[in-house]
Design a protein around this motif. Structure first.
Motif, PDB file in Angstrom:
ATOM      1  N   LEU A 169       0.669  -4.123  -6.671  1.00 20.96           N
ATOM      2  CA  LEU A 169       1.193  -3.041  -7.512  1.00 20.96           C
ATOM      3  C   LEU A 169       2.693  -2.861  -7.276  1.00 20.96           C
ATOM      4  CD1 LEU A 169       0.793  -0.706  -9.485  1.00 20.96           C
ATOM      5  CD2 LEU A 169       0.118   0.730  -7.542  1.00 20.96           C
ATOM      6  N   LEU A 170       3.125  -2.944  -6.032  1.00 24.00           N
ATOM      7  CA  LEU A 170       4.548  -2.821  -5.731  1.00 24.00           C
ATOM      8  C   LEU A 170       5.343  -3.973  -6.342  1.00 24.00           C
ATOM      9  CD1 LEU A 170       4.436  -1.635  -1.998  1.00 24.00           C
ATOM     10  CD2 LEU A 170       5.230  -0.321  -3.974  1.00 24.00           C
ATOM     11  N   THR A 171       4.754  -5.154  -6.352  1.00 24.46           N
ATOM     12  CA  THR A 171       5.418  -6.290  -7.008  1.00 24.46           C
ATOM     13  C   THR A 171       5.590  -6.023  -8.496  1.00 24.46           C
ATOM     14  OG1 THR A 171       4.472  -7.820  -5.380  1.00 24.46           O
ATOM     15  CG2 THR A 171       5.309  -8.771  -7.421  1.00 24.46           C
ATOM     16  N   GLY A 172       4.563  -5.411  -9.109  1.00 25.89           N
ATOM     17  CA  GLY A 172       4.667  -5.058 -10.514  1.00 25.89           C
ATOM     18  C   GLY A 172       5.758  -4.024 -10.763  1.00 25.89           C
TER      19      GLY A 172
ATOM     20  N   TYR B  39       5.304  14.011  -0.845  1.00 27.89           N
ATOM     21  CA  TYR B  39       3.891  13.641  -0.686  1.00 27.89           C
ATOM     22  C   TYR B  39       2.994  14.879  -0.703  1.00 27.89           C
ATOM     23  CZ  TYR B  39      -0.271  11.392   1.264  1.00 27.89           C
ATOM     24  OH  TYR B  39      -1.539  10.921   1.464  1.00 27.89           O
ATOM     25  N   VAL B  40       3.444  15.962  -0.075  1.00 23.34           N
ATOM     26  CA  VAL B  40       2.678  17.211  -0.085  1.00 23.34           C
ATOM     27  C   VAL B  40       2.522  17.735  -1.510  1.00 23.34           C
ATOM     28  CG1 VAL B  40       2.758  19.650   0.574  1.00 23.34           C
ATOM     29  CG2 VAL B  40       3.220  17.890   2.278  1.00 23.34           C
ATOM     30  N   LYS B  41       3.614  17.676  -2.280  1.00 21.79           N
ATOM     31  CA  LYS B  41       3.557  18.129  -3.676  1.00 21.79           C
ATOM     32  C   LYS B  41       2.563  17.280  -4.469  1.00 21.79           C
ATOM     33  CE  LYS B  41       5.248  20.540  -7.202  1.00 21.79           C
ATOM     34  NZ  LYS B  41       4.517  19.928  -8.302  1.00 21.79           N
ATOM     35  N   PHE B  42       2.499  15.996  -4.189  1.00 18.22           N
ATOM     36  CA  PHE B  42       1.591  15.087  -4.898  1.00 18.22           C
ATOM     37  C   PHE B  42       0.141  15.450  -4.627  1.00 18.22           C
ATOM     38  CE2 PHE B  42      -1.053  11.315  -3.987  1.00 18.22           C
ATOM     39  CZ  PHE B  42      -1.295  10.887  -5.287  1.00 18.22           C
ATOM     40  N   TRP B  43      -0.243  15.526  -3.334  1.00 20.46           N
ATOM     41  CA  TRP B  43      -1.656  15.773  -3.083  1.00 20.46           C
ATOM     42  C   TRP B  43      -2.053  17.206  -3.384  1.00 20.46           C
ATOM     43  CZ3 TRP B  43      -2.547  19.431   0.607  1.00 20.46           C
ATOM     44  CH2 TRP B  43      -1.704  19.528   1.709  1.00 20.46           C
ATOM     45  N   GLU B  44      -1.093  18.123  -3.452  1.00 22.35           N
ATOM     46  CA  GLU B  44      -1.395  19.475  -3.900  1.00 22.35           C
ATOM     47  C   GLU B  44      -1.710  19.485  -5.400  1.00 22.35           C
ATOM     48  OE1 GLU B  44       1.933  21.959  -4.134  1.00 22.35           O
ATOM     49  OE2 GLU B  44       0.796  23.806  -4.392  1.00 22.35           O
ATOM     50  N   ASP B  45      -0.902  18.762  -6.192  1.00 24.47           N
ATOM     51  CA  ASP B  45      -1.097  18.728  -7.638  1.00 24.47           C
ATOM     52  C   ASP B  45      -2.400  18.046  -8.019  1.00 24.47           C
ATOM     53  OD1 ASP B  45       1.285  20.030  -7.965  1.00 24.47           O
ATOM     54  OD2 ASP B  45       2.432  18.240  -8.542  1.00 24.47           O
TER      55      ASP B  45
ATOM     56  N   PRO C 230      -4.721  14.403   2.064  1.00 27.05           N
ATOM     57  CA  PRO C 230      -3.526  13.641   2.466  1.00 27.05           C
ATOM     58  C   PRO C 230      -3.777  12.640   3.574  1.00 27.05           C
ATOM     59  CG  PRO C 230      -3.438  15.871   3.352  1.00 27.05           C
ATOM     60  CD  PRO C 230      -4.632  15.825   2.472  1.00 27.05           C
ATOM     61  N   VAL C 231      -4.510  13.055   4.617  1.00 25.19           N
ATOM     62  CA  VAL C 231      -4.769  12.183   5.764  1.00 25.19           C
ATOM     63  C   VAL C 231      -6.177  12.451   6.263  1.00 25.19           C
ATOM     64  CG1 VAL C 231      -4.079  11.527   8.093  1.00 25.19           C
ATOM     65  CG2 VAL C 231      -2.347  12.270   6.446  1.00 25.19           C
ATOM     66  N   PRO C 232      -7.030  11.420   6.343  1.00 26.48           N
ATOM     67  CA  PRO C 232      -6.751  10.075   5.828  1.00 26.48           C
ATOM     68  C   PRO C 232      -6.947  10.017   4.318  1.00 26.48           C
ATOM     69  CG  PRO C 232      -8.948  10.129   6.762  1.00 26.48           C
ATOM     70  CD  PRO C 232      -8.352  11.491   7.010  1.00 26.48           C
ATOM     71  N   CYS C 233      -6.276   9.081   3.672  1.00 23.05           N
ATOM     72  CA  CYS C 233      -6.507   8.857   2.249  1.00 23.05           C
ATOM     73  C   CYS C 233      -7.954   8.403   2.043  1.00 23.05           C
ATOM     74  CB  CYS C 233      -5.554   7.799   1.700  1.00 23.05           C
ATOM     75  SG  CYS C 233      -3.834   8.346   1.601  1.00 23.05           S
ATOM     76  N   ASP C 234      -8.604   8.955   1.039  1.00 27.22           N
ATOM     77  CA  ASP C 234     -10.003   8.614   0.819  1.00 27.22           C
ATOM     78  C   ASP C 234     -10.195   7.132   0.504  1.00 27.22           C
ATOM     79  OD1 ASP C 234     -10.737  11.239   1.230  1.00 27.22           O
ATOM     80  OD2 ASP C 234     -10.500  11.767  -0.878  1.00 27.22           O
ATOM     81  N   GLN C 235      -9.237   6.559  -0.199  1.00 25.43           N
ATOM     82  CA  GLN C 235      -9.358   5.170  -0.614  1.00 25.43           C
ATOM     83  C   GLN C 235      -7.979   4.646  -0.981  1.00 25.43           C
ATOM     84  OE1 GLN C 235     -11.960   5.310  -3.959  1.00 25.43           O
ATOM     85  NE2 GLN C 235     -10.950   7.068  -4.869  1.00 25.43           N
TER      86      GLN C 235
ATOM     87  N   LEU D  48      -2.234   5.607  -6.789  1.00 26.75           N
ATOM     88  CA  LEU D  48      -1.923   6.745  -7.646  1.00 26.75           C
ATOM     89  C   LEU D  48      -0.588   7.372  -7.247  1.00 26.75           C
ATOM     90  CD1 LEU D  48      -2.874   8.626  -9.915  1.00 26.75           C
ATOM     91  CD2 LEU D  48      -4.056  10.000  -8.178  1.00 26.75           C
ATOM     92  N   TYR D  49      -0.299   7.415  -5.953  1.00 27.62           N
ATOM     93  CA  TYR D  49       0.976   7.974  -5.488  1.00 27.62           C
ATOM     94  C   TYR D  49       2.148   7.101  -5.949  1.00 27.62           C
ATOM     95  CZ  TYR D  49       4.429  10.078  -2.361  1.00 27.62           C
ATOM     96  OH  TYR D  49       5.537  10.717  -1.856  1.00 27.62           O
ATOM     97  N   ILE D  50       1.961   5.786  -5.912  1.00 25.35           N
ATOM     98  CA  ILE D  50       3.011   4.879  -6.398  1.00 25.35           C
ATOM     99  C   ILE D  50       3.261   5.123  -7.878  1.00 25.35           C
ATOM    100  CG2 ILE D  50       3.592   2.458  -6.809  1.00 25.35           C
ATOM    101  CD1 ILE D  50       2.024   1.765  -4.266  1.00 25.35           C
ATOM    102  N   ALA D  51       2.163   5.283  -8.653  1.00 28.45           N
ATOM    103  CA  ALA D  51       2.314   5.569 -10.081  1.00 28.45           C
ATOM    104  C   ALA D  51       2.989   6.919 -10.306  1.00 28.45           C
ATOM    105  CB  ALA D  51       0.943   5.536 -10.758  1.00 28.45           C
TER     106      ALA D  51
END
Length: 416
Positions: free
Chosen positions: A196-199, A129-135, A140-145, A151-154
């Protein structure tokens, strides 16, 4: 093999905006976790954050330090337990030291809220997760939306190529971090994220790659490859049969890291009886709080090559004191879970088998499958494996012979 990415050090310095801090990330020498130290900043309402490698590998350590007692309060944003409240804590020379000591005690106790295995899992998830929000230069906390979670799931789907079950596990770190801050759980509360998770589930499928079970036939072949006169082989063989007959992963009864007499087995924890061996375990995954004694049975199977009581008796016959580790090697070191699994896989490789298909879970899975095959009831399997739910059914492999027998019975009385 999955290539592990290094953890990062997070250093926070005062920014031009006095309401926030600048965050820069550098490679860390410690791949497990970081210590987060809070020190007074030029802005009296916030603090400067510096992250350094930790000597404590179980979880993230959060330390709040105060160089001058004149500052009135702190806002430790990583942990809601220490956030500045409307009525902020007043530090003074008389009670400041005692309060900081109580905070240290509180943090120590909170670390025990997670089992070691859970802490290790969260470390791995947090690193990704750290690598994701760095890129993506995201907060990271709180998520803006909720789109950040989507986007993290994708990201896990497209960039990491994770399976559906892994994606479900990895996004849980977002829920954990938000709950730590008393914030809304974005993963559980938004329909679009569930959709999205169902997809993802429909696209990837929900099947899991299960490790192969350890069978009695496999154990017999392992036994043939061992020199029974070798001290280390005696200890290793007893560990194999303990894992199978007690329905346990090796990390439930072997040492992980450094020997701890409060958790790990000693020779004094083994009691010889007329019917076999009584083994007193301290803590296992499904019984973590010592709510009742964990006594497991290793029966005598006279003249049987897979007799677990005989294997354990051979370990007790080795030289040692009652307070010594039970599974101790010839060089007086402990048989650790990692050493055990490496040795087990080496033997499988020597037997021309795919050693990557086997892990510690293979013993628990194999025991449950064998119990079902010989006709044990579900309640008996749950009793022997210390399962409190029906999740054990995922471990049971039904072979083709049982399916053929079932369909033959089903078809035998059909009308003509």
């Amino acid at each position: 093999m999955i290539k592990q990415e290094p953890m990062i050090d997070i250093k926070c310095e005062p920014s031009d905006n006095y309401d926030t801090v600048n965050i820069t990330c550098e490679p860390s020498n410690n791949y497990d976790t970081v210590d987060i130290k809070y020190e007074p900043s030029d802005n009296y309402d916030i603090i400067d954050n510096k992250c350094e490698p930790s000597d404590f590998y179980e979880t993230v350590n959060i330390k709040c330090e105060k160089e001058d007692l004149q500052y009135q309060s702190y806002d430790c944003s990583m942990d809601s337990s220490y956030k500045k409240q409307e009525n902020s804590l007043d530090f003074n020379v008389e009670n400041g030291t005692h309060l900081l000591s109580d905070l240290d005690s509180c943090r120590t106790i909170k670390r025990q809220g997670w089992a070691d295995s859970t802490s290790g899992t969260y470390r791995t998830h947090l690193k990704t997760y750290v690598k994701f929000w760095e890129d993506y230069k995201l907060k990271p906390v709180p998520c803006d939306q909720q789109q950040t979670v989507e986007l993290y799931i994708a990201y896990l789907f497209d960039k990491k190529h994770f399976a559906y079950s892994s994606i479900r596990c990895y996004i849980n770190i977002i829920s954990v971090l938000h709950k730590m801050h008393d914030l809304k759980d974005l993963v559980a509360d938004f329909w679009n994220i569930k959709h999205l998770l169902t997809g993802v589930k429909r696209e990837l499928g929900a099947s899991q790659s299960c490790k192969a079970p350890v069978t009695p036939e496999l154990l017999l072949n392992v036994r043939k490859s061992l020199d029974k006169s070798n001290h280390n082989n005696v200890v290793f063989w007893a560990s194999c049969l303990t894992g199978f007959f007690v329905f346990l992963r090796p990390n439930n009864f072997l040492v992980k890291g450094t020997f701890n007499p409060e958790i790990n087995l000693r020779r004094i924890d083994v009691l010889s009886c007329s019917w076999g061996i009584l083994l007193r375990l301290k803590v296992i995954k499904t019984l973590q709080f010592c709510s009742k004694p964990i006594e497991v049975v290793l029966p005598y199977l006279h003249d049987h090559p897979l007799c677990p009581a005989t294997a354990m008796s051979n370990v007790l016959a080795l030289a040692g004191d009652p307070l010594d580790p039970l599974f101790r090697l010839l060089d007086r070191s402990c048989l650790t879970c990692i050493v055990f699994l490496n040795n087990f896989r080496f033997i499988l490789q020597h037997m021309k088998m795919d050693q990557l298909r086997y892990r510690g879970h293979s013993f628990r899975r194999g025991a449950a499958t064998w119990g079902s095959k010989v006709g044990l009831s579900d309640s008996a399997i749950k009793l022997l494996g210390y399962w409190s739910s029906d999740c054990f059914s995922r471990y049971v492999d039904t072979d083709i012979e049982e399916r053929l027998k079932a369909i033959s019975t089903f078809s035998s009385l059909l009308p003509r």
